[in-house]
Scaffold this active site. Sequence first.
Site, PDB file in Angstrom:
ATOM      1  NE  ARG A 104      56.673 -36.523  52.152  1.00 34.35           N
ATOM      2  CZ  ARG A 104      57.133 -36.494  53.408  1.00 34.35           C
ATOM      3  NH1 ARG A 104      58.361 -36.105  53.652  1.00 34.35           N
ATOM      4  NH2 ARG A 104      56.365 -36.851  54.411  1.00 34.35           N
ATOM      5  CG  HIS A 131      51.865 -34.545  56.061  1.00 33.66           C
ATOM      6  ND1 HIS A 131      51.777 -35.806  55.479  1.00 33.66           N
ATOM      7  CD2 HIS A 131      53.021 -34.557  56.787  1.00 33.66           C
ATOM      8  CE1 HIS A 131      52.835 -36.518  55.842  1.00 33.66           C
ATOM      9  NE2 HIS A 131      53.595 -35.794  56.630  1.00 33.66           N
ATOM     10  CD  GLN A 134      52.734 -36.185  61.053  1.00 28.16           C
ATOM     11  OE1 GLN A 134      53.690 -36.591  60.419  1.00 28.16           O
ATOM     12  NE2 GLN A 134      52.570 -36.449  62.348  1.00 28.16           N
ATOM     13  CG  ASP A 226      55.832 -28.753  60.769  1.00 21.41           C
ATOM     14  OD1 ASP A 226      56.956 -29.256  60.907  1.00 21.41           O
ATOM     15  OD2 ASP A 226      55.199 -28.799  59.686  1.00 21.41           O
ATOM     16  CB  CYS A 267      54.528 -33.550  62.020  1.00 22.81           C
ATOM     17  SG  CYS A 267      55.349 -32.102  61.360  1.00 22.81           S
ATOM     18  NE  ARG A 295      52.669 -40.321  59.769  1.00 22.76           N
ATOM     19  CZ  ARG A 295      53.419 -39.729  58.825  1.00 22.76           C
ATOM     20  NH1 ARG A 295      54.413 -38.952  59.177  1.00 22.76           N
ATOM     21  NH2 ARG A 295      53.139 -39.872  57.534  1.00 22.76           N
TER      22      ARG A 295
HETATM   23  N1   CP Z   1      56.426 -36.250  59.636  1.00 28.01           N
HETATM   24  C1   CP Z   1      56.841 -36.706  58.445  1.00 28.01           C
HETATM   25  O1   CP Z   1      56.082 -36.804  57.479  1.00 28.01           O
HETATM   26  O2   CP Z   1      58.146 -37.061  58.440  1.00 28.01           O
HETATM   27  P1   CP Z   1      59.016 -37.444  57.155  1.00 28.01           P
HETATM   28  O3   CP Z   1      59.194 -36.172  56.354  1.00 28.01           O
HETATM   29  O4   CP Z   1      60.302 -37.947  57.723  1.00 28.01           O
HETATM   30  O5   CP Z   1      58.280 -38.474  56.356  1.00 28.01           O
HETATM   31  N1  NVA Z   2      55.647 -28.878  57.060  1.00 28.17           N
HETATM   32  C1  NVA Z   2      56.734 -29.783  56.853  1.00 28.17           C
HETATM   33  C2  NVA Z   2      56.333 -31.159  57.237  1.00 28.17           C
HETATM   34  C3  NVA Z   2      57.411 -32.206  57.143  1.00 28.17           C
HETATM   35  C4  NVA Z   2      56.941 -33.572  57.507  1.00 28.17           C
HETATM   36  C5  NVA Z   2      57.184 -29.737  55.414  1.00 28.17           C
HETATM   37  O1  NVA Z   2      56.336 -29.677  54.510  1.00 28.17           O
HETATM   38  O2  NVA Z   2      58.387 -29.719  55.168  1.00 28.17           O
END
Ligand code: CP
Ligand code: NVA
Length: 307
Positions: A104, A131, A134, A226, A267, A295
Amino acid sequence: MSLKGRDFLTLADFSAKELWKFLKESLKIEKNLKNFSRKLSGKFVVLMFEKPSTRTRISFEVAVKQLGGNTITLNWRESQLSRGETISDTGKTLERYVNCIVARVKNHETLINLAESSKIPVVNALSDLYHPCQALSDFLTIYKVKGKLNGLKLAWIGDGNNVCNSLLIGCAKFGLDMSIACPKGYEPKNEVLKLAKEFATVSGSKIELTSEPKNAVKDADIIYTDTFTSMGFEAEKEKRLKDFLPKYQVTIELFKYAKKNCIFMHCLPANRGEEVTDEVIDGPRSIIWFQAENRLHLQRGLLSLIV
Ligand code: CP
Ligand code: NVA
C-alpha cells in the site's frame, strides 16, 4: 496469458475473462478451503504498508496463512526505505527472498517502480490512483448478492477517488453501467475516465458523470460511497466537508430515486454522518459487513492464481 507471476496493480491490465477467473477461483476456494490449504505451501508474501490499513492488511495475512503460505510484514518506517534506499533496490532485494509483495503506497509510481524492478508479482493494496483488490472483491460481493454483473447499474456518490477509479475500470470491464455524482473539481481523473470509456465500448456499459446525486441513482442497483477525505488529503478535510455536504451525503431520501431493491456499499472505513447517515449504513439495504468479509475470499482467489 497465464495469471501466474502477473502484477496486480490495476484492473485495466486484465481482460474481463481474466477478472472472472479471479472471481471463480475465490468462489471455488470459499466452497472447499481444505482442498487449497497447501496452495501456497513454502511461499512467502511480504506485506508493506506506507499508509494505515485494517481490512486489507488482515485479510491478506489470513488469506496467505489459510493457503498454507507465510507472511512477513515489512514496517515501512523501520525498513531502509525510511533512510532513502530506493524502491527499485528494495524490489531487487526482496525478489531474492520472497514470492510476492503486497504494498500500500502513497504514490502509484512507487508500485510501478517496484513491479518493474522485481520479477515476483506485486499487488496494489491501495495507491492514490487505484484500489483494485477492493473493487474486485466488491464485484464478487455484487455477484453473490445479485447473481450477475452485466447489465447492473452502480451509482457512485462523492469523491472521484482511488476506489471510484477502480470501480470505473471494473464496471466497464464487467459490463455494469456506472454513474458518478460528484462536486465540480472532485471528478475522477480524465485518464481513468478515458480508459473506462474505451473498455465500456467493448462491454456495452455506460459511464456517466453528473453533479446531481438524484440523477446518478436513477434506476441504480447499487449506491456506493467512500470517505470525502482519503488518506493523504487530511489537510483539505474542512474544505471538503463544505464542498460535499449536505448534497453528497447518502441518505434514506436518496434511495427513493433508485431501484426498489437497491443496495448500499462502502469500502470502509466510514465517517458516519459525513458521506453516509447511520440510518443507511446500519439499515436493511446496507451490505457493508458482507462486503468486508469478501475481501478475504477475494484475496485468496487472487493469490492462488498469481503467486
Ligand atoms: N477498505 C480498505 O481497504 O480498508 P483498510 O484501509 O482498512 O485496509
Ligand atoms: N479512498 C480511501 C479508501 C480507504 C480504504 C482512501 O484512500 O483513504
